[in-house]
Write an enzyme that holds these catalytic residues in place. Structure first.
Site, PDB file in Angstrom:
ATOM      1  CB  SER A  31     -40.923   4.119 -25.534  1.00 56.38           C
ATOM      2  OG  SER A  31     -42.281   4.134 -25.910  1.00 56.38           O
ATOM      3  CG  ASN A 118     -48.636  12.564 -32.225  1.00 54.38           C
ATOM      4  OD1 ASN A 118     -48.042  11.505 -31.969  1.00 54.38           O
ATOM      5  ND2 ASN A 118     -48.725  13.056 -33.445  1.00 54.38           N
ATOM      6  CB  THR A 163     -14.707  36.524   0.447  1.00 55.13           C
ATOM      7  OG1 THR A 163     -13.590  37.203   1.012  1.00 55.13           O
ATOM      8  CG2 THR A 163     -15.984  37.024   1.112  1.00 55.13           C
ATOM      9  CG  HIS A 164     -11.449  35.850  -2.645  1.00 55.11           C
ATOM     10  ND1 HIS A 164     -11.450  36.120  -3.995  1.00 55.11           N
ATOM     11  CD2 HIS A 164     -11.995  36.936  -2.046  1.00 55.11           C
ATOM     12  CE1 HIS A 164     -11.963  37.330  -4.205  1.00 55.11           C
ATOM     13  NE2 HIS A 164     -12.309  37.846  -3.046  1.00 55.11           N
ATOM     14  CB  SER A 291     -10.546   3.135   3.290  1.00 56.46           C
ATOM     15  OG  SER A 291      -9.476   2.482   2.631  1.00 56.46           O
ATOM     16  CE  LYS A 297      -9.788   8.541   3.914  1.00 59.74           C
ATOM     17  NZ  LYS A 297      -9.247   8.540   2.562  1.00 59.74           N
ATOM     18  CG  ASN A 299     -13.504   7.876   2.642  1.00 56.18           C
ATOM     19  OD1 ASN A 299     -12.628   8.565   3.160  1.00 56.18           O
ATOM     20  ND2 ASN A 299     -13.258   6.696   2.096  1.00 56.18           N
ATOM     21  CD  GLU A 304     -16.203  11.904  -1.216  1.00 54.23           C
ATOM     22  OE1 GLU A 304     -15.371  11.599  -2.077  1.00 54.23           O
ATOM     23  OE2 GLU A 304     -16.286  11.315  -0.123  1.00 54.23           O
TER      24      GLU A 304
HETATM   25  N1  ARG Z   1     -44.135   6.539 -27.460  1.00 56.88           N
HETATM   26  C1  ARG Z   1     -44.366   7.772 -28.147  1.00 56.88           C
HETATM   27  C2  ARG Z   1     -43.635   8.914 -27.423  1.00 56.88           C
HETATM   28  O1  ARG Z   1     -43.187   8.679 -26.367  1.00 56.88           O
HETATM   29  C3  ARG Z   1     -45.831   8.056 -28.176  1.00 56.88           C
HETATM   30  C4  ARG Z   1     -46.256   8.948 -29.299  1.00 56.88           C
HETATM   31  C5  ARG Z   1     -46.085   8.253 -30.598  1.00 56.88           C
HETATM   32  N2  ARG Z   1     -46.694   8.969 -31.641  1.00 56.88           N
HETATM   33  C6  ARG Z   1     -46.483   8.642 -32.915  1.00 56.88           C
HETATM   34  N3  ARG Z   1     -47.073   9.334 -33.814  1.00 56.88           N
HETATM   35  N4  ARG Z   1     -45.677   7.660 -33.245  1.00 56.88           N
HETATM   36  O2  ARG Z   1     -43.487   9.997 -27.923  1.00 56.88           O
END
Ligand code: ARG
Length: 471
Positions: A31, A118, A163-164, A291, A297, A299, A304
């Protein structure tokens, strides 16, 4: 899959493993490509943890000093773009910890005492989001101020209220803008409420069950500013919940979705109002595009796009709900998937609010077009009914009488105020010359002076209240 495809570059996780992770799995599980964004929160959380470990004599003062020194250098390296992020170290947490150990040796290895990734990641996301909520609160204030300024400049401008999407009654353009101020002020309230539940400390929950070290969780919470209005430490009170809960992120995304929906409604109106057959407003050129084929145009791309981006944020909300739905206690790797939708929600909302504060300041109001549109739609029919009620006619009868008058006026292609007095008297003899005051757009507006009504006096009172509130 051949052993070659499984990859053999990296080390096994620990002595327990007899082969390294495959490269494909490494890429799939890593990650760091996106969670490096949490680096400041990660360092802040680690420093608070280390300070507490030293205060509790779980690590030495010398180790604490070494950790602080190492983290200061890492901070510099990241800020300078010189930090070598490594995919094989999976995430932001392991990258920073590994570099710390490289820099300060065993002290770095002691940082993770009484901690797990964690509770670490849950803390980091909360700290990071808290900062973003504070930034969003400022942007919401700026947008509200821009809308209040626009309302103030045009409190007396008359537009048809719908309204509407059919002409209903005349309203002040300022009043219409203040409706959005109310929405965005509730969004700010919601954000402040989400912040309270975000600003709680998971650290100390460790992997899931708490830890056998004598941690002072309240000290860490106070160091990190995770305190309530009375300055009391806010500490997650159940370790299983602390590591697995992401409802603060879901709540935030829900509040963000609602805010984007408000922006989207405003956008829809701006697009409609710039349409040539409506012509109520012009947007500043810097918010529009042309455009490539039609030279005439201009826009309204920004509103949007904002309308479109509201769908994207609502999509993230659905994603996060679905991410959480099947998860047993406690932490599961699924939760790593909370980050990209959350990050994108923050970015989309913040960019949208910032651009809208500017866009609103660049709106040119075409007061004559608005008033002419109100004039065309029998917007004061209710005022004629109210006039008859004041003369003693029961409201339901007055409603019927006015319907007949409107029908006659439509047949003559005239406004009610253009019908001669004797024609109007034909519908009810109690009608007098003063009816024309009631039938004027201005008279209709001025008459609605209850709290929250569209009378310019009331609009100005609301503007004063908002200015006081927004500072
Ligand atoms: N990169 C993990 C997350 O975003 C960190 C926690 C990972 N914990 C584990 N027990 N693998 O959740």
């Amino acid at each position: 899959m051949s052993s070659n495809q499984l990859g053999k570059k990296s080390q096994a996780w620990s002595a327990l493993f007899s082969e390294p992770m495959s490269e494909l799995v490494q890429r799939y599980t890593a990650s760091v490509g996106f969670d490096r964004r949490l680096w400041q929160a990660d360092i802040e959380g680690s420093l608070a943890h280390a300070e507490m470990l030293a205060a509790q004599r779980i690590i030495s003062a010398a180790d604490h000093a070494a950790i602080a020194r190492g983290m200061a250098q890492i901070r510099q390296e990241i800020e300078a773009g010189a930090f070598a992020w490594k995919l094989e170290l999976e995430d932001v947490h392991l990258n920073i910890e590994a570099r710390l150990t490289e820099l300060v040796g065993d002290a770095g290895k002691r940082l993770h005492t009484g901690r797990s990734r964690n509770d670490q990641v849950a803390t980091d996301v909360r700290l990071w989001l808290r900062g973003e909520i504070d930034r969003i609160a400022l942007l919401l204030t700026a947008l509200q101020k821009a809308l209040v300024d626009l309302a103030d400049r045009h409190a007396d401008v008359i537009m048809p209220g719908f309204t509407h999407l059919q002409v209903a009654q005349p309203v002040s353009f300022g009043h219409h803008m203040l409706a959005y101020v109310e929405m965005f002020s509730r969004d700010a309230e919601r954000m402040a409420d989400v912040r309270r539940r975000t600003n709680r400390l998971p650290l100390g929950a460790a992997a899931l069950a708490g830890t056998s070290y004598p941690l002072d969780r309240e000290r860490v919470a106070k160091t990190l500013g995770m305190v309530d209005d009375e300055g009391e430490a806010c500490v997650c009170q159940n370790s299983l919940d602390a590591v697995s809960d992401r409802d603060f992120a879901i709540e935030f995304t829900a509040a963000a979705s609602l805010c984007m929906v408000h922006v989207s409604r405003l956008s829809e109106e701006l697009v409609l109002w710039t349409n040539q057959s409506v012509g109520f407003i012009d947007l500043a050129d810097r918010f529009c595009t042309g455009s490539s084929i039609m030279p005439q145009k201009k826009n309204p791309d920004v509103p949007e796009l904002a309308r479109g981006k509201s769908g994207r944020v609502v999509g993230h909300l659905m994603g996060l709900f679905t991410l959480m739905k099947g998860q047993p206690l406690a932490y599961n790797k699924d939760n790593q998937e909370d980050k990209e939708p959350l990050f994108d929600t923050v970015d989309t909302l913040a960019d949208t609010l910032r651009i809208f504060a500017e866009l609103v300041g660049g709106i040119t109001v075409r007061a004559a077009a608005m008033e002419a549109a109100a004039q065309r739609g029998y917007a004061t029919a209710t005022d004629l009914a109210d006039y008859l009620v004041r003369k003693g006619v029961p409201f339901r009868d007055a409603h019927e009488t006015v319907a007949k008058a409107v029908k006659a006026a439509i047949a003559q292609r005239a406004d009610l105020s253009e019908l001669p007095l004797d024609v109007l008297r034909g519908f009810d003899p109690r009608i007098d010359e003063d009816v024309y005051d009631a039938l004027s757009l201005r008279g209709s507006l001025d008459a609605r002076a209850t709290i929250g009504g569209t009378a310019p006096t009331q609009v100005r009172a609301q503007i004063a209240r908002h200015r006081q509130r927004l500072g």
